[in-house]
Design a protein around this motif. Sequence first.
Motif, PDB file in Angstrom:
ATOM      1  N   MET A   1      -7.467  13.889  -6.148  1.00 56.21           N
ATOM      2  CA  MET A   1      -8.882  13.348  -6.668  1.00 56.21           C
ATOM      3  C   MET A   1      -9.052  13.788  -8.114  1.00 56.21           C
ATOM      4  N   ASN A   2      -8.455  14.669  -8.466  1.00 52.29           N
ATOM      5  CA  ASN A   2      -8.492  15.159  -9.956  1.00 52.29           C
ATOM      6  C   ASN A   2      -8.087  14.026 -10.945  1.00 52.29           C
ATOM      7  N   ILE A   3      -7.348  12.879 -10.533  1.00 57.04           N
ATOM      8  CA  ILE A   3      -7.204  12.015 -11.416  1.00 57.04           C
ATOM      9  C   ILE A   3      -8.442  11.002 -11.507  1.00 57.04           C
ATOM     10  N   TRP A   4      -9.279  11.011 -10.521  1.00 53.63           N
ATOM     11  CA  TRP A   4     -10.337  10.010 -10.558  1.00 53.63           C
ATOM     12  C   TRP A   4     -11.409  10.498 -11.512  1.00 53.63           C
ATOM     13  N   ILE A   5     -11.658  11.913 -11.378  1.00 52.10           N
ATOM     14  CA  ILE A   5     -12.114  12.584 -12.119  1.00 52.10           C
ATOM     15  C   ILE A   5     -11.897  12.680 -13.571  1.00 52.10           C
ATOM     16  N   ALA A   6     -10.767  12.538 -13.962  1.00 48.52           N
ATOM     17  CA  ALA A   6     -10.534  12.362 -15.262  1.00 48.52           C
ATOM     18  C   ALA A   6     -10.731  10.874 -15.682  1.00 48.52           C
ATOM     19  N   ILE A   7     -10.558  10.060 -15.035  1.00 54.30           N
ATOM     20  CA  ILE A   7     -10.690   8.403 -15.213  1.00 54.30           C
ATOM     21  C   ILE A   7     -12.117   8.196 -15.398  1.00 54.30           C
ATOM     22  N   GLY A   8     -13.124   9.049 -14.608  1.00 53.51           N
ATOM     23  CA  GLY A   8     -14.403   8.969 -14.733  1.00 53.51           C
ATOM     24  C   GLY A   8     -15.034   9.433 -16.009  1.00 53.51           C
TER      25      GLY A   8
END
Length: 102
Positions: A1-8
């Motif tokens: 889920m950390n990748i989606w936080i970085a993308i956001g």
Amino acid sequence: MNIWIAIGVTFAGCYLVKLAGLLVPAGALERPLVKRMAALLPVALLAALTAQQAFADGRVPELDAKAVGLAAAAVALLLRAPFLVVIGAAVVVTAGVRALMG
């Protein structure tokens, strides 16, 4: 889920930078210093990127075929060769040095 936080976060940051650019008053962009910086900044960034790509492998400086190709391009520029000849010289010299070095 950390990748989606970085993308956001990246998305929000890019949007905010673009929004900040649109909110700058037109009068501020007409100042001579701002115009001069806007003209010179892309050249400086491109030169820094070229130097980093040509003379470094990660964090370690090194001289290899890329540096020799860049030198060939510089010589072609000094001889006032057309742009495609400059690129061709860099490619041919880089490929030749890589072929010789293995």
